[in-house]
Design a protein around this motif. Structure first.
Motif, PDB file in Angstrom:
ATOM      1  N   LEU A  15       0.840  -1.199   0.000  1.00  0.00           N
ATOM      2  CA  LEU A  15       0.000   0.000   0.000  1.00  0.00           C
ATOM      3  C   LEU A  15       0.875   1.249   0.000  1.00  0.00           C
ATOM      4  O   LEU A  15       0.561   2.248  -0.650  1.00  0.00           O
ATOM      5  N   LEU A  16       1.951   1.194   0.757  1.00  0.00           N
ATOM      6  CA  LEU A  16       2.871   2.331   0.764  1.00  0.00           C
ATOM      7  C   LEU A  16       3.488   2.522  -0.612  1.00  0.00           C
ATOM      8  O   LEU A  16       3.662   3.644  -1.090  1.00  0.00           O
ATOM      9  N   ALA A  17       3.818   1.400  -1.269  1.00  0.00           N
ATOM     10  CA  ALA A  17       4.352   1.489  -2.619  1.00  0.00           C
ATOM     11  C   ALA A  17       3.337   2.124  -3.556  1.00  0.00           C
ATOM     12  O   ALA A  17       3.671   2.952  -4.402  1.00  0.00           O
ATOM     13  N   ALA A  18       2.066   1.736  -3.391  1.00  0.00           N
ATOM     14  CA  ALA A  18       1.006   2.347  -4.195  1.00  0.00           C
ATOM     15  C   ALA A  18       0.913   3.828  -3.889  1.00  0.00           C
ATOM     16  O   ALA A  18       0.673   4.649  -4.784  1.00  0.00           O
ATOM     17  N   GLY A  78      -7.877   5.300  -6.154  1.00  0.00           N
ATOM     18  CA  GLY A  78      -8.057   6.377  -7.118  1.00  0.00           C
ATOM     19  C   GLY A  78      -8.815   5.952  -8.357  1.00  0.00           C
ATOM     20  O   GLY A  78      -8.551   6.447  -9.459  1.00  0.00           O
ATOM     21  N   THR A  79      -9.758   5.019  -8.203  1.00  0.00           N
ATOM     22  CA  THR A  79     -10.516   4.512  -9.345  1.00  0.00           C
ATOM     23  C   THR A  79     -11.861   5.234  -9.472  1.00  0.00           C
ATOM     24  O   THR A  79     -12.330   5.876  -8.538  1.00  0.00           O
ATOM     25  N   ASP A  80     -12.487   5.081 -10.642  1.00  0.00           N
ATOM     26  CA  ASP A  80     -13.794   5.709 -10.883  1.00  0.00           C
ATOM     27  C   ASP A  80     -14.908   4.997 -10.119  1.00  0.00           C
ATOM     28  O   ASP A  80     -15.928   5.607  -9.793  1.00  0.00           O
ATOM     29  N   ALA A  81     -14.743   3.708  -9.856  1.00  0.00           N
ATOM     30  CA  ALA A  81     -15.756   2.948  -9.111  1.00  0.00           C
ATOM     31  C   ALA A  81     -15.087   1.756  -8.446  1.00  0.00           C
ATOM     32  O   ALA A  81     -14.043   1.264  -8.905  1.00  0.00           O
ATOM     33  N   LEU A  82     -15.685   1.323  -7.353  1.00  0.00           N
ATOM     34  CA  LEU A  82     -15.188   0.157  -6.634  1.00  0.00           C
ATOM     35  C   LEU A  82     -16.364  -0.525  -5.963  1.00  0.00           C
ATOM     36  O   LEU A  82     -17.262   0.149  -5.429  1.00  0.00           O
ATOM     37  N   ALA A 158      -2.074  -2.150 -16.023  1.00  0.00           N
ATOM     38  CA  ALA A 158      -1.341  -3.167 -15.272  1.00  0.00           C
ATOM     39  C   ALA A 158      -1.068  -2.700 -13.853  1.00  0.00           C
ATOM     40  O   ALA A 158      -1.041  -3.501 -12.906  1.00  0.00           O
ATOM     41  N   VAL A 159      -0.883  -1.398 -13.680  1.00  0.00           N
ATOM     42  CA  VAL A 159      -0.637  -0.863 -12.339  1.00  0.00           C
ATOM     43  C   VAL A 159      -1.880  -1.023 -11.473  1.00  0.00           C
ATOM     44  O   VAL A 159      -1.791  -1.404 -10.297  1.00  0.00           O
ATOM     45  N   LEU A 160      -3.069  -0.783 -12.039  1.00  0.00           N
ATOM     46  CA  LEU A 160      -4.303  -0.947 -11.274  1.00  0.00           C
ATOM     47  C   LEU A 160      -4.504  -2.415 -10.879  1.00  0.00           C
ATOM     48  O   LEU A 160      -4.969  -2.701  -9.782  1.00  0.00           O
ATOM     49  N   VAL A 161      -4.166  -3.327 -11.773  1.00  0.00           N
ATOM     50  CA  VAL A 161      -4.275  -4.751 -11.449  1.00  0.00           C
ATOM     51  C   VAL A 161      -3.435  -5.081 -10.220  1.00  0.00           C
ATOM     52  O   VAL A 161      -3.888  -5.749  -9.289  1.00  0.00           O
ATOM     53  N   ARG A 162      -2.196  -4.594 -10.212  1.00  0.00           N
ATOM     54  CA  ARG A 162      -1.304  -4.868  -9.072  1.00  0.00           C
ATOM     55  C   ARG A 162      -1.795  -4.176  -7.811  1.00  0.00           C
ATOM     56  O   ARG A 162      -1.839  -4.771  -6.733  1.00  0.00           O
ATOM     57  N   ALA A 163      -2.196  -2.905  -7.936  1.00  0.00           N
ATOM     58  CA  ALA A 163      -2.645  -2.157  -6.765  1.00  0.00           C
ATOM     59  C   ALA A 163      -3.917  -2.760  -6.171  1.00  0.00           C
ATOM     60  O   ALA A 163      -4.055  -2.872  -4.950  1.00  0.00           O
TER      61      ALA A 163
END
Length: 401
Positions: A15-18, A78-82, A158-163
Motif C-alpha cells: 500500500l505504501l508502494a502504491a 483512485g478509481t472511478d468505481a469500486l 497493469a498498475v491498477l491490477v497490481r494495486a
C-alpha cells in the motif's frame, strides 16, 4: 498473533508502494504544507485512508461494513468505481456506473471459485459512463474465498491490477483479524459460561434436599450421598487444568448420576459401555457431564414415566467415540439449530452450545456435537475425541483429601 502481524506488514508495505506511485502521478512538484515531498504526502495520505477503512472491516464483511469501507478503498486506489462482494451478492458499490452491478457479479464465478484475480472488459452503451474495464481481486481468509474487491476504470492498467490485488490482500488481513476477534470472543464467552454454570443451582438444591430426606430415615445412605455430592462438586470446582481424562469425567458423571438416582429412584435406568483403552483420552474439562445433565433434565423432569440413559465410549482408531443417548422428550431440530448457532440461550446449565463451542475451539469445526433428535423421540449426542491432539493434555485425577 505473530502470523497476523506478519500478514499485516506484508499487506501494508505494498500500500505504501502504491502511495508512492500515486504521489508521483498526482501530487504537485512543490512541497505540500509542511508534509514533506509529494511522495511523502501521498504515503501519509495512503496510511490515513487505510486507517479509516480498517475499523468497519474489523467487524466482518457485511452490507453495512462494505458500504463504509468502499468509499475509503476507492479513494485509496483512485478509481472511478469500486465494489465489494461476498459470495452471494454485491454488498456495496461506490462511484460511477452502478448499473454494472449485475454484469460484474456474473463475471465473479471464476475468481470466487479459484481464488485468482482477473480483468475483463465491461459492456456499456451509456455515453456518460466512464467505465470500460474491471479488475477483480478475491478476498481470501484461511484459504477460503469470502468475496471480491472489484475496481473499475476507463481503461486497462497493469498498475491498477497490481494495486487492486495488494489492497485486496490488506482487506483480507482485516477480515482475518475480524475472524480472530470473533473466535476469541466466543472462546471467552464459553469459558465464562462454563465457570459460572459448572453446577446447576437447581441440581444443588435438589441434591441437598434428597440428602436431608435420608438424614433421619437412613443416616448411612445420607452419608454416602453426601460423599458423592462432595466428590462431584470438588471435581466441578477444580481450578487447575483446562483438560481432563475420559476416566475422570466419567467418574464425575457417576457421582452425578448417584445423586440423580437417589432423587428419581426406579424411574431412571442407566447403562454404561466403556472400552478400557479409551479411558486415558484427554478432553476439555467438564465436557460430557453437561450432556448427561441435559439428558436428565429433558428426560425426567416434568414427567412420571420411566426413562433410560445410555453412555458408551468406544475405540475408533485414532479417535474415541462417545455417545450419550436418552429416550426423553427430545427437541425440535430447528430450535436445536438456533441454540447451537447462539441465536437463543437455553435456560440453566452450561448447555449444548457451550460444549459444542469448546469442542470446535479445541479440535476444529468437524469435531462439534452431532445430535439426532425430534419431539418425542429422545436425543442422541455423538462426540468424536481425537486420541492425540497438540496442546491437549490432562492434568490428571485430583487426589482425594
Amino acid at each position: 498473533m505473530s502470523g497476523f502481524l506478519a500478514g499485516l506488514c506484508v499487506a501494508v508495505l505494498p500500500l505504501l508502494a502504491a502511495g508512492f506511485w500515486l504521489g508521483r502521478r498526482t501530487a504537485r512538484p512543490e512541497r505540500l504544507g509542511g508534509l514533506g515531498t509529494p511522495v511523502e504526502h501521498a504515503t501519509f495520505q495512503t496510511l490515513h485512508t487505510a486507517s479509516l477503512a480498517a475499523p468497519p472491516l474489523r467487524a466482518g464483511l457485511t452490507e453495512e461494513t462494505a458500504r463504509k469501507a468502499a468509499r475509503r478503498l476507492r479513494s485509496l486506489l483512485g478509481t472511478d468505481a469500486l465494489c465489494l462482494t461476498d459470495r452471494e451478492t454485491v454488498l456495496a458499490w461506490d462511484g460511477a456506473g452502478e448499473h454494472h452491478r449485475e454484469e460484474v457479479f456474473q463475471r465473479l464465478a471464476g475468481p470466487l471459485e479459484t481464488g485468482r484475480g482477473e480483468a475483463f472488459r465491461l459492456t456499456c452503451d451509456a455515453p456518460d459512463c466512464p467505465l470500460r474495464w474491471a479488475v477483480v481481486a478475491p478476498l481470501t481468509v484461511d484459504d477460503r474465498v469470502h468475496g471480491a474487491l472489484v475496481a473499475c476504470a476507463p481503461r486497462e492498467s497493469a498498475v491498477l491490477v497490481r494495486a487492486a490485488g495488494e489492497v485486496a490482500r490488506w482487506v483480507s488481513v482485516q477480515l482475518e483479524l475480524a475472524d480472530l476477534d470473533r473466535s476469541r470472543t466466543r472462546l471467552i464467552e464459553a469459558e465464562i459460561k462454563a465457570l459460572r454454570a459448572q453446577i446447576s443451582p437447581h441440581f444443588i438444591f435438589n441434591s441437598l434436599a434428597v440428602i436431608a430426606s435420608f438424614v433421619r430415615t437412613d443416616p448411612e445412605r445420607a452419608r454416602e450421598l453426601l460423599l458423592e455430592f462432595a466428590d462431584f462438586t470438588r471435581y466441578s470446582f477444580r481450578r487447575h487444568g483446562d483438560f481432563t481424562t475420559l476416566a475422570d469425567e466419567l467418574h464425575a458423571i457417576d457421582h452425578y448420576l448417584a445423586l440423580v438416582r437417589a432423587r428419581f429412584g426406579d424411574r431412571l435406568t442407566v447403562t454404561l459401555q466403556i472400552a478400557p483403552e479409551v479411558l486415558p483420552v484427554a478432553l476439555p474439562f467438564l465436557c460430557l457431564q453437561p450432556l448427561v445433565e441435559n439428558a436428565v433434565k429433558h428426560g425426567l423432569e416434568g414427567t412420571t414415566d420411566q426413562r433410560h440413559i445410555g453412555i458408551t465410549a468406544q475405540d475408533a482408531g485414532a479417535e474415541a467415540l462417545v455417545v450419550i443417548e436418552d429416550d426423553g422428550a427430545g427437541m425440535d431440530p430447528e430450535l436445536l439449530r438456533r441454540i447451537l448457532a447462539g441465536e437463543i440461550s437455553p435456560s440453566g446449565g452450561i448447555g449444548l452450545s457451550n460444549v459444542d463451542d469448546r469442542l470446535r475451539q479445541v479440535y476444529g469445526d468437524d469435531h462439534g456435537l452431532v445430535i439426532e433428535t425430534a419431539p418425542g423421540a429422545g436425543m442422541k449426542i455423538t462426540i468424536r475425541l481425537p486420541k492425540y491432539q497438540p496442546g491437549v493434555h490432562s492434568a490428571g485425577r485430583l487426589p482425594r483429601p
